[in-house]
Design a protein around this motif. Structure first.
Motif, mmCIF file in Angstrom:
data_model
loop_
_atom_site.group_PDB
_atom_site.id
_atom_site.type_symbol
_atom_site.label_atom_id
_atom_site.label_comp_id
_atom_site.label_asym_id
_atom_site.label_seq_id
_atom_site.Cartn_x
_atom_site.Cartn_y
_atom_site.Cartn_z
ATOM 1 N N VAL A 84 -36.108 34.100 18.337
ATOM 2 C CA VAL A 84 -36.634 35.079 17.381
ATOM 3 C C VAL A 84 -36.064 36.477 17.609
ATOM 4 O O VAL A 84 -36.221 37.353 16.773
ATOM 5 N N TYR A 85 -35.401 36.700 18.735
ATOM 6 C CA TYR A 85 -34.874 38.027 19.058
ATOM 7 C C TYR A 85 -33.456 38.243 18.534
ATOM 8 O O TYR A 85 -32.833 39.257 18.844
ATOM 9 N N ASN A 86 -32.939 37.303 17.741
ATOM 10 C CA ASN A 86 -31.579 37.418 17.229
ATOM 11 C C ASN A 86 -31.351 38.712 16.457
ATOM 12 O O ASN A 86 -30.306 39.311 16.564
ATOM 13 N N GLY A 87 -32.295 39.176 15.713
ATOM 14 C CA GLY A 87 -32.125 40.406 14.947
ATOM 15 C C GLY A 87 -32.220 41.663 15.778
ATOM 16 O O GLY A 87 -31.826 42.742 15.344
ATOM 17 N N TYR A 88 -32.769 41.554 16.970
ATOM 18 C CA TYR A 88 -32.994 42.737 17.804
ATOM 19 C C TYR A 88 -31.915 42.938 18.861
ATOM 20 O O TYR A 88 -31.772 44.020 19.394
ATOM 21 N N PHE A 89 -31.192 41.913 19.177
ATOM 22 C CA PHE A 89 -30.117 42.015 20.164
ATOM 23 C C PHE A 89 -28.815 42.135 19.402
ATOM 24 O O PHE A 89 -28.470 41.271 18.596
ATOM 25 N N ASN A 90 -28.100 43.229 19.628
ATOM 26 C CA ASN A 90 -26.844 43.454 18.922
ATOM 27 C C ASN A 90 -25.909 44.265 19.811
ATOM 28 O O ASN A 90 -26.185 44.459 20.990
ATOM 29 N N TRP A 91 -24.800 44.755 19.238
ATOM 30 C CA TRP A 91 -23.816 45.500 20.023
ATOM 31 C C TRP A 91 -24.407 46.786 20.588
ATOM 32 O O TRP A 91 -23.998 47.250 21.648
ATOM 33 N N ALA A 92 -25.364 47.361 19.896
ATOM 34 C CA ALA A 92 -25.997 48.586 20.394
ATOM 35 C C ALA A 92 -26.784 48.312 21.677
ATOM 36 O O ALA A 92 -26.968 49.227 22.491
ATOM 37 N N SER A 93 -27.214 47.079 21.879
ATOM 38 C CA SER A 93 -27.898 46.724 23.129
ATOM 39 C C SER A 93 -26.975 46.921 24.322
ATOM 40 O O SER A 93 -27.398 47.381 25.381
ATOM 41 N N ILE A 97 -24.948 50.159 29.024
ATOM 42 C CA ILE A 97 -23.841 50.901 29.640
ATOM 43 C C ILE A 97 -24.204 52.374 29.796
ATOM 44 O O ILE A 97 -23.944 52.987 30.834
ATOM 45 N N ALA A 98 -24.818 52.943 28.766
ATOM 46 C CA ALA A 98 -25.196 54.361 28.824
ATOM 47 C C ALA A 98 -26.212 54.606 29.935
ATOM 48 O O ALA A 98 -26.073 55.564 30.711
ATOM 49 N N ILE A 99 -27.209 53.759 30.036
ATOM 50 C CA ILE A 99 -28.229 53.954 31.066
ATOM 51 C C ILE A 99 -27.609 53.804 32.446
ATOM 52 O O ILE A 99 -27.905 54.582 33.359
ATOM 53 N N TYR A 100 -26.723 52.859 32.626
ATOM 54 C CA TYR A 100 -26.060 52.700 33.924
ATOM 55 C C TYR A 100 -25.236 53.937 34.263
ATOM 56 O O TYR A 100 -25.306 54.456 35.368
ATOM 57 N N PHE A 101 -24.438 54.425 33.297
ATOM 58 C CA PHE A 101 -23.608 55.599 33.540
ATOM 59 C C PHE A 101 -24.463 56.821 33.866
ATOM 60 O O PHE A 101 -24.210 57.528 34.845
ATOM 61 N N TYR A 102 -25.480 57.078 33.050
ATOM 62 C CA TYR A 102 -26.311 58.258 33.267
ATOM 63 C C TYR A 102 -27.183 58.116 34.515
ATOM 64 O O TYR A 102 -27.530 59.117 35.132
ATOM 65 N N LEU A 103 -27.514 56.892 34.893
ATOM 66 C CA LEU A 103 -28.259 56.677 36.135
ATOM 67 C C LEU A 103 -27.421 57.107 37.331
ATOM 68 O O LEU A 103 -27.938 57.675 38.292
ATOM 69 N N LYS A 104 -26.109 56.849 37.256
ATOM 70 C CA LYS A 104 -25.217 57.295 38.332
ATOM 71 C C LYS A 104 -25.152 58.820 38.388
ATOM 72 O O LYS A 104 -24.995 59.391 39.461
ATOM 73 N N SER A 129 -31.170 59.790 32.999
ATOM 74 C CA SER A 129 -31.051 58.422 32.458
ATOM 75 C C SER A 129 -32.378 57.954 31.859
ATOM 76 O O SER A 129 -32.377 57.274 30.839
ATOM 77 N N TYR A 130 -33.505 58.338 32.455
ATOM 78 C CA TYR A 130 -34.807 57.948 31.899
ATOM 79 C C TYR A 130 -35.016 58.603 30.538
ATOM 80 O O TYR A 130 -35.460 57.959 29.581
ATOM 81 N N PHE A 131 -34.686 59.887 30.448
ATOM 82 C CA PHE A 131 -34.836 60.585 29.171
ATOM 83 C C PHE A 131 -33.879 60.021 28.126
ATOM 84 O O PHE A 131 -34.253 59.870 26.964
#
Length: 182
Positions: free
Chosen positions: A73-82, A87-94, A100-102
């Motif tokens: 059922v999550y097919n519509g919610y998982f996409n390239w933006a996921s 990647i963004a959270i990992y980069f900003y976490l570093k 990164s939380y914000f």
């Protein structure tokens, strides 16, 4: 000779202590700030960086994603933006955990906005990607015009690093004004 050796040993720890205190994020932010001194350009950045980020996020969201049966059922919610979120959270976490939380909360807000635009599209409104393009073009144009006012930035040109650092820099500025240590 021992005096020279002991003097050299005393200077070396001071260098290491200074480099340990400065985080990579602080260095990136100071480089970014150095290249963006013009007040008009700073105002343009406060408006156009978030709108550009939202429109790019929406455009990535609109790229068709394959149907994967295991998502159910999550097919519509998982996409390239996921992937972009991860990647963004990992980069900003570093760079900085607080930033990164914000950024995560901002990207979740972007996701909500995009899902609302998709709902509007399904109800007969304009295509979500066309709305994102209509925000992307003026935002990027204003940023390019504003950055052409900066001599250092115009000399170095547009680079990916500054595009990635810009949202974190603006968020860091906001957190500093709110007296939240990032």
């Amino acid at each position: 000779m021992t005096a020279k050796t002991s003097n050299n040993k005393q200077k070396a720890p001071a260098k290491t202590a200074a480099s340990k205190d400065e985080r990579p994020a602080d260095r990136y932010f100071s480089e970014y700030e150095e290249a963006h001194q013009d007040k008009v350009n700073q105002i343009i950045h406060y408006i156009c960086i978030p709108t550009l980020a939202f429109s790019v996020f929406g455009l990535i969201w609109s790229i068709p994603f394959p149907h994967l049966a295991f998502l159910g059922v999550y097919n519509g919610y998982f996409n390239w933006a996921s992937f972009v979120i991860a990647i963004a959270i990992y980069f900003y976490l570093k760079l900085s955990p607080i930033i990164s939380y914000f950024i995560l909360f901002i990207l979740l807000g972007f996701s909500y906005g995009i899902m609302e635009l998709v709902g509007w599209q399904q109800a007969g409104g304009p295509a979500m990607w066309s709305l994102c393009i209509s925000v992307f073009i003026p935002s990027l144009s204003a940023l390019l015009i504003g950055n052409s006012r900066e001599p250092l930035y115009a000399k170095n040109g547009l680079n990916i690093k500054s595009l990635v650092i810009a949202p974190a820099y603006l968020l860091n500025q906001l957190l500093n004004k709110l007296r939240i240590k990032s």
